[in-house]
Design an enzyme around this catalytic site. Structure first.
Site, PDB file in Angstrom:
ATOM      1  N   ASP A  71       0.788  -1.246   0.039  1.00 14.83           N
ATOM      2  CA  ASP A  71      -0.107   0.065   0.001  1.00 14.83           C
ATOM      3  C   ASP A  71       0.849   1.084   0.021  1.00 14.83           C
ATOM      4  OD1 ASP A  71      -2.019   1.851   0.293  1.00 14.83           O
ATOM      5  OD2 ASP A  71      -2.758   1.182   1.985  1.00 14.83           O
ATOM      6  N   ASP A  90      -2.312   5.326  -5.781  1.00 16.80           N
ATOM      7  CA  ASP A  90      -2.269   4.798  -4.563  1.00 16.80           C
ATOM      8  C   ASP A  90      -2.531   3.270  -4.893  1.00 16.80           C
ATOM      9  OD1 ASP A  90      -2.776   3.916  -2.007  1.00 16.80           O
ATOM     10  OD2 ASP A  90      -4.904   4.633  -1.661  1.00 16.80           O
TER      11      ASP A  90
END
Length: 661
Positions: free
Chosen positions: A131, A327
C-alpha cells in the site's frame, strides 16, 4: 610601503600550514555534525492518525486522504541519513542491492495485492498488502484482543529472540501506562488498526539481494472494519513517512531511494515488486511527483485522451485539491465529477454496438456492456485506447484492462472501473490503472515512471535472472542470528550456503476435502502437482496420507529426475518458492489447500552394493545365462550319449564270460 618578499621555501611552508588549518577546521565541523547526529538517536514517530490508502475490498472505494497535509518528513531512524542521502545525490556511488519480491492475489477478486515478509528470529511469515498510501507496516500480535482470522498465525514476539518493543519516550505517542510507543491508523471506510511499535529482523525472500534488516513495525492489538475481515495478515506501508519500510531502509543506506510495483493483468493477478533501484527501461514514461505538495505519491496529469481525442475539460481539473494521487491500496480509479462524465460519454460513444446492462451489484449504478466476448486479450478490438498525458508532454497508453473489470454474473460483459469521486475534486488512481505496468517510484529524483509490460514475466523482460542470488557477504557481518536450519528456513530466504546438495524435498499438504472423496483422485492430484512444480510425474511420490477431521493431510516427496542422486540448488529453490509463494494452482475440485513444513533432505549415503547395483545385476544375469547355457549343453551331451549307447532288442550281443564272484 615595500611589500614583504618570501623565498620559495617560505611560501611552500605557508601554503602547507594554510591547508592543514583549513582541512582541520573542515574536519572539526564535519565531526561536530556527525557527533550531533549520533547524539540524537532517539526514535521519533508521527502521532497522526489518518492516512491514505488501505486494503479496500469493497466495490466502490472513497478517498482515504486526511483533512490536513502532513509537514515534510524527516527520517530519524538512522543517524547518518542526512549525510548519506546528500552525498548520494552529489557523487556517483556503487549500486546498492535491492529486494526483489513476488506479488500475490488479484486486484479485482481480493481488492489488493500482497507480498510475503518474514519477521523475527526464527522468521515468522506474513502476507501483507502492498500500500503506497500507508506509512506503517503492521501485523496482528499474539496478544491482540480484537483481531480477525487471517491467512497466517499471529506474530508471537515471545518466540523471537531478536524482538524489542520500543519504550515510551517524549518523541512518540505512548500507551496509557507510558511503557511502550504505540501507533493508531484510521481509514475513511471506517476501518482502523492500532497497537504497539516494536523492532525486529525483517527478511525479504530468496530473490532478494538485500540481507535481513532490523526495522520498526506495528504489532496490532485491535482491528476494525475491512482490516478485521480481510484474508491478508496486515499492511506493508510504502508511503512517505518515518515508519514506512522504504524510508527505514533508505535511512540505513542499504537501498537507493526508489521502489517499483508491477501488477498482473486481468484474470492473471500476481506480479512483482522491488525495494530499491533498478535499471529503468529506455522507453519508460516519466512524470514529476512533488513530495512537498502532499505525503502521497502524486503525478502531473494534464489530459485524458479517448480514441485519440482529448476530453473537453478545464485545464486544471486534475490539479485541484490534492491533485492526482497514485495509490496501490485502492482498487479502482476515481475522477472529479466533470472528468468522469466526459470519460464515460467518450467510451460509450466508441462502443455503440454493445448493449448496456446492469452491473453485478444492484446497489451501485455501474456502467457495464455485454457482447464484447470472453477473451480479454481481444478487448482492444472493441474498446478504445486511452491515453494519459502528463505535464512534460509524455503519454501513458492504457489498454481496456486498465479501465474495465469483468462482469461477475454475465459472461462476456465488462464494466467501467473508473468512477466519480463523489464531490471531491481530487483524482485518485488505483491499481486497475497500472495493471501490466511497471511503476517505478523514483523518490530520490522526485519522479514516477511507467512502462507497459507483462508483469508475469517481468524479470525476463528486464533481462534479470530469476535464479536466487548468492548469499550476501554482509549477512555474516550483521547481528542476525537465526535458529532456523537450512532445511526448515522460510522458502523465500536463501536456503543454501556452500555446496549443499538437495537429495529430495518433502512437504505437507492440507486440503479441505474428505479423505474418502480424495482417494480416487490422488493419481490425478499427483499429475497436477508435477505440472505446477514443473517436474516429471515420476518425481512426485506420495509418502502417506491421513484424515484430519473433514480435511485431508498428505505428505509428498519430490525426488531427483531419473537416476540422479540429487537435484540442483536452482531446481530445489524453484520448487520451494512455488510452494511458499502459493504459485501452485490446482482445480477447484480439491477445495482450499495449503502447503507447509517443507524440508530439503540431503542425498542418502549409499553403500558400495547400492552404488554398483547395476553392475552387480548385470554380472549376476550373465552368470545365470552362462549357467543355463552350460546346463543346456550338458543335457544335450547326455542325450546324445544315451542315443549312441542304445541298441535294438534283437541285436546280436557277444557272450561275455561270467566273472567269478
Amino acid at each position: 610601503m615595500a611589500r614583504a618578499r618570501f623565498t620559495p621555501a617560505v611560501k611552500t611552508i605557508i601554503l602547507i600550514l594554510f591547508y592543514v588549518v583549513v582541512l582541520n577546521f573542515g574536519d572539526a565541523v564535519f565531526s561536530l555534525q556527525i557527533s550531533q547526529l549520533d547524539f540524537n538517536k532517539t526514535f521519533i514517530f508521527p502521532n497522526s492518525g489518518g492516512e491514505g490508502g488501505t486494503a479496500d475490498n469493497t466495490h466502490h472505494t472513497t478517498m482515504f486522504l486526511p483533512l490536513f497535509l502532513s509537514p515534510p518528513r524527516i527520517n530519524h531512524y538512522s543517524s547518518s541519513y542526512d549525510v548519506s542521502v546528500q552525498q548520494s545525490r552529489r557523487h556517483l556511488q556503487s549500486r546498492r542491492p535491492n529486494a526483489r519480491m513476488s506479488l500475490h492475489d488479484d486486484l479485482l477478486l481480493n481488492g489488493y495485492y500482497t507480498t510475503r515478509l518474514w519477521i523475527g528470529t526464527p522468521p515468522q511469515e506474513f502476507a501483507l498488502i502492498v500500500d503506497t498510501g500507508s506509512t506503517v507496516t503492521y501485523v496482528p500480535c499474539s496478544t491482540c484482543e480484537q483481531c480477525g482470522k487471517h491467512q497466517d498465525p499471529r506474530f508471537q514476539p515471545e518466540l523471537s529472540t531478536s524482538y524489542q518493543s520500543l519504550k515510551c519516550n517524549i518523541e512518540c505517542k505512548c500507551d496509557s501506562e507510558r511503557e511502550n510507543c504505540i501507533y493508531d491508523r484510521q481509514y475513511a471506510e471506517m476501518s482502523s488498526s492500532s497497537g504497539i511499535l516494536g523492532e525486529d529482523i525483517v527478511s525479504f525472500g530468496n530473490l532478494s539481494e538485500l540481507s535481513p534488516q532490523r526495522a520498526v513495525f506495528g504489532c496490532e492489538n485491535m482491528e476494525t472494519g475491512d482490516l478485521y475481515s480481510q484474508h491478508a495478515d496486515g499492511i506493508m506501508g510504502l508511503g512517505r513517512g518515518d515508519l514506512s519500510i522504504v524510508d527505514q531502509l533508505v535511512g540505513k543506506g542499504v537501498i537507493s531511494d526508489s521502489f517499483s510495483l508491477c501488477y498482473g493483468g486481468m484474470d492473471v493477478g500476481g506480479g512483482a515488486m522491488v525495494l530499491g533501484g533498478i535499471s529503468p527501461p529506455a522507453d519508460m514514461v516519466y512524470t514529476r511527483s512533488d513530495p512537498e505538495r502532499s505525503p502521497y505519491y502524486n503525478i502531473e496529469l494534464k489530459e485524458i485522451h479517448v480514441a485519440g481525442k482529448a476530453l473537453r475539460l478545464e485545464r486544471q481539473v486534475f490539479d485541484r485539491k490534492h491533485g492526482t494521487v497514485l495509490d496501490s491500496g485502492t482498487t479502482y480509479a476515481y475522477l472529479p465529477e466533470e472528468a468522469f462524465k466526459a470519460f464515460k460519454a467518450a467510451i460509450m460513444k466508441e462502443v455503440p454496438s454493445l448493449k448496456q446492462i446492469q452491473g453485478p451489484d444492484p446497489n451501485y449504478k455501474d456502467t457495464c456492456f455485454s457482447g464484447a466476448g470472453s477473451d480479454a486479450s481481444q478487448l482492444s478490438k472493441t474498446f478504445p485506447a486511452v491515453e494519459m498525458v502528463f505535464g512534460n508532454g509524455q503519454k501513458l497508453s492504457l489498454t481496456p484492462e486498465n479501465y474495465l473489470f469483468r462482469h461477475s454474473k454475465v459472461r462476456g460483459a465488462y464494466c467501467l472501473g473508473i468512477f466519480q469521486n463523489g464531490k471531491d475534486p481530487t483524482t485518485l488512481l488505483g491499481g486497475i490503472i497500472v495493471r501490466n505496468t511497471l511503476v517505478t517510484y523514483d523518490r530520490e529524483h522526485e519522479k514516477i515512471g511507467f512502462w507497459k509490460t507483462n508483469c508475469s514475466h517481468l524479470w525476463e523482460r528486464l533481462h534479470i535472472s530469476n535464479a536466487p542470488p548468492p548469499l550476501p557477504s554482509e549477512l555474516n557481518n550483521t547481528n542476525f542470528t537465526s535458529n532456523v536450519s537450512p532445511a526448515t528456513a522460510p522458502a523465500d530466504q536463501p536456503l543454501y550456503n556452500g555446496e549443499f546438495r538437495a537429495g529430495h524435498i518433502t512437504f505437507y499438504m492440507s486440503l479441505s476435502v474428505n479423505i474418502s472423496d480424495l482417494k480416487p483422485h490422488i493419481p490425478e492430484l499427483a499429475q497436477n502437482m508435477a505440472k505446477e512444480l514443473d517436474v516429471n510425474a515420476s518425481q512426485v511420490h506420495l509418502l502417506n496420507f491421513t484424515s484430519k477431521g473433514n480435511d485431508s493431510l498428505i505428505r509428498w516427496a519430490i525426488y531427483p529426475a531419473g537416476s540422479a542422486d540429487f537435484m540442483s540448488n536452482a531446481t530445489a529453490m524453484d520448487i520451494i518458492s512455488r510452494l511458499a509463494e502459493n504459485r501452485v494452482h490446482l482445480p477447484d475440485t480439491y477445495g482450499n489447500y495449503k502447503f507447509f513444513e517443507w524440508n530439503i533432505e540431503p542425498p542418502q549415503r549409499r553403500t558400495w552394493w547400492l552404488q554398483n547395483y547395476f553392475i552387480i545385476f548385470v554380472a549376476f544375469l550373465v552368470i545365470i545365462v552362462l549357467g543355463l547355457a552350460a546346463s543346456g549343453a550338458w543335457i544335450m551331451w547326455r542325450r546324445q550319449q544315451s542315443l549312441v549307447a542304445y541298441k535294438p532288442v534283437d541285436a546280436a550281443v557277444p557272450e561275455q564270460e561270467l566273472q567269478p564272484l
